[in-house]
Design a protein around this motif. Structure first.
Motif, PDB file in Angstrom:
ATOM      1  N   PHE A  75       0.830  -1.208   0.000  1.00  0.00           N
ATOM      2  CA  PHE A  75       0.000   0.000   0.000  1.00  0.00           C
ATOM      3  C   PHE A  75       0.865   1.260   0.000  1.00  0.00           C
ATOM      4  O   PHE A  75       0.624   2.188  -0.770  1.00  0.00           O
ATOM      5  N   LEU A  76       1.883   1.283   0.848  1.00  0.00           N
ATOM      6  CA  LEU A  76       2.761   2.450   0.919  1.00  0.00           C
ATOM      7  C   LEU A  76       3.532   2.632  -0.385  1.00  0.00           C
ATOM      8  O   LEU A  76       3.709   3.761  -0.858  1.00  0.00           O
ATOM      9  N   ARG A  77       3.979   1.517  -0.980  1.00  0.00           N
ATOM     10  CA  ARG A  77       4.706   1.608  -2.252  1.00  0.00           C
ATOM     11  C   ARG A  77       3.807   2.148  -3.354  1.00  0.00           C
ATOM     12  O   ARG A  77       4.215   3.023  -4.131  1.00  0.00           O
ATOM     13  N   ASP A  78       2.566   1.645  -3.412  1.00  0.00           N
ATOM     14  CA  ASP A  78       1.639   2.105  -4.450  1.00  0.00           C
ATOM     15  C   ASP A  78       1.256   3.562  -4.235  1.00  0.00           C
ATOM     16  O   ASP A  78       1.114   4.332  -5.193  1.00  0.00           O
ATOM     17  N   VAL A 138      -5.637  -0.929 -15.371  1.00  0.00           N
ATOM     18  CA  VAL A 138      -5.258  -2.308 -15.678  1.00  0.00           C
ATOM     19  C   VAL A 138      -3.981  -2.714 -14.943  1.00  0.00           C
ATOM     20  O   VAL A 138      -3.559  -3.866 -15.028  1.00  0.00           O
ATOM     21  N   THR A 139      -3.362  -1.786 -14.217  1.00  0.00           N
ATOM     22  CA  THR A 139      -2.174  -2.095 -13.425  1.00  0.00           C
ATOM     23  C   THR A 139      -2.607  -2.697 -12.088  1.00  0.00           C
ATOM     24  O   THR A 139      -3.764  -2.559 -11.675  1.00  0.00           O
ATOM     25  N   PRO A 140      -1.696  -3.369 -11.380  1.00  0.00           N
ATOM     26  CA  PRO A 140      -2.056  -3.958 -10.071  1.00  0.00           C
ATOM     27  C   PRO A 140      -2.029  -2.964  -8.912  1.00  0.00           C
ATOM     28  O   PRO A 140      -2.012  -3.370  -7.752  1.00  0.00           O
ATOM     29  N   MET A 184      -4.412   4.650  -4.869  1.00  0.00           N
ATOM     30  CA  MET A 184      -4.623   5.642  -5.920  1.00  0.00           C
ATOM     31  C   MET A 184      -5.276   6.894  -5.348  1.00  0.00           C
ATOM     32  O   MET A 184      -4.860   8.024  -5.635  1.00  0.00           O
ATOM     33  N   LEU A 185      -6.309   6.693  -4.530  1.00  0.00           N
ATOM     34  CA  LEU A 185      -7.024   7.835  -3.952  1.00  0.00           C
ATOM     35  C   LEU A 185      -6.134   8.621  -3.000  1.00  0.00           C
ATOM     36  O   LEU A 185      -6.077   9.851  -3.052  1.00  0.00           O
ATOM     37  N   VAL A 186      -5.428   7.903  -2.135  1.00  0.00           N
ATOM     38  CA  VAL A 186      -4.577   8.572  -1.149  1.00  0.00           C
ATOM     39  C   VAL A 186      -3.415   9.282  -1.840  1.00  0.00           C
ATOM     40  O   VAL A 186      -3.074  10.417  -1.507  1.00  0.00           O
ATOM     41  N   ALA A 242     -16.026   2.807  -5.894  1.00  0.00           N
ATOM     42  CA  ALA A 242     -16.255   3.258  -7.260  1.00  0.00           C
ATOM     43  C   ALA A 242     -15.129   2.835  -8.191  1.00  0.00           C
ATOM     44  O   ALA A 242     -15.357   2.425  -9.338  1.00  0.00           O
ATOM     45  N   LEU A 243     -13.888   2.901  -7.702  1.00  0.00           N
ATOM     46  CA  LEU A 243     -12.752   2.477  -8.530  1.00  0.00           C
ATOM     47  C   LEU A 243     -12.770   0.975  -8.780  1.00  0.00           C
ATOM     48  O   LEU A 243     -12.419   0.512  -9.872  1.00  0.00           O
ATOM     49  N   ARG A 244     -13.167   0.197  -7.779  1.00  0.00           N
ATOM     50  CA  ARG A 244     -13.191  -1.252  -7.937  1.00  0.00           C
ATOM     51  C   ARG A 244     -14.263  -1.684  -8.932  1.00  0.00           C
ATOM     52  O   ARG A 244     -14.127  -2.723  -9.593  1.00  0.00           O
ATOM     53  N   LYS A 245     -15.342  -0.898  -9.014  1.00  0.00           N
ATOM     54  CA  LYS A 245     -16.388  -1.206  -9.983  1.00  0.00           C
ATOM     55  C   LYS A 245     -15.944  -0.907 -11.403  1.00  0.00           C
ATOM     56  O   LYS A 245     -16.568  -1.354 -12.358  1.00  0.00           O
TER      57      LYS A 245
END
Length: 247
Positions: free
Chosen positions: A4-7, A89-91, A97-99, A242-245
């Protein structure tokens, strides 16, 4: 947590680097807060108790309200241009992404806050370091939640973006005016004070003023922190869903 921190760092870097190539834009963002600080703040001198202790936290909350809208705007641009589809499409972790998008805005806010506080000290602002640090942490939590909600609005507004502009502009000024950011609500009509009680930003403004005055034990700090955490939790939950959908 490591992932999570890396992303989050990856998304933050992606959002922040273009701004470094446009320093004029960063300087322009500083213009309005400084105008409010020196012009409007001087008008309040003597109108409210310790005007600078009262006004500086209000300016920072105002910046925190307007700044995170940028997270939704950049996302909307990416949605319209198709860049977001390639990112999806990336992992990458969706919450990251939001944070990450919100943290870019919040870093700008923190730099602005430090500059505004430094410039306000010669004008009469008293620095209570512990309270200021706690206040800035609270603002970051609040800003991340607002940024996530702004991103959610951008997703719902795609592909034309009309809804984003209508909603963001329609709610921004009522939230500002009903929170007592620029003018005290104590002298407002009763119905306006009552309306302010239903505005979560009111509790954050009161909390910030208590913290910046060094009153960490004030009950308003608890209410403001609860409001900031609630906004962050709601924003991240709804934005993540919303992003997961898919967008």
């Amino acid at each position: 947590m490591t992932t999570f921190l890396r992303d989050t760092t990856t998304v933050f870097s992606r959002e922040f680097k273009p701004g470094l190539r446009n320093p004029a834009g960063l300087l322009f963002e500083m213009g309005q807060p400084l105008l409010f600080l020196f012009l409007f703040g001087s008008l309040l001198d003597g109108a409210v108790g310790s005007s600078w202790q009262w006004f500086v936290p209000g300016i920072l909350v105002m910046m925190c309200l307007t700044g995170p809208m940028g997270a939704g705007y950049t996302l909307l641009v990416e949605l319209i241009g198709g860049a977001m589809e390639r990112l999806m499409v990336t992992p990458l972790n969706r919450t990251a992404m939001l944070v990450g998008k919100s943290m870019k805005t919040m870093l700008t806010l923190l730099v602005q806050a430090v500059l505004i506080i430094a410039l306000a000290i010669p004008l009469g602002f008293e620095l209570y370091a512990a309270g200021v640090l706690a206040g800035l942490v609270q603002l970051v939590i609040f800003g991340v939640g607002l940024g996530a909600l702004s991103s959610l609005l951008a997703i719902k507004s795609a592909p034309n973006g009309t809804l984003f502009y209508i909603v963001s502009q329609s709610i921004l000024f009522p939230l500002l005016l009903l929170s007592g950011v620029l003018l005290p609500l104590e002298s407002a009509p009763g119905w306006l004070r009552t309306a302010g009680l239903f505005n979560p930003v009111t509790y954050i403004v009161d909390s910030q003023r208590a913290l910046f005055a060094g009153d960490l034990a004030n009950p308003s700090v608890l209410y403001g922190t609860a409001a900031a955490c609630a906004i962050a939790a709601i924003g991240l939950y709804l934005g993540n869903r919303a992003l997961r959908k898919g967008v």
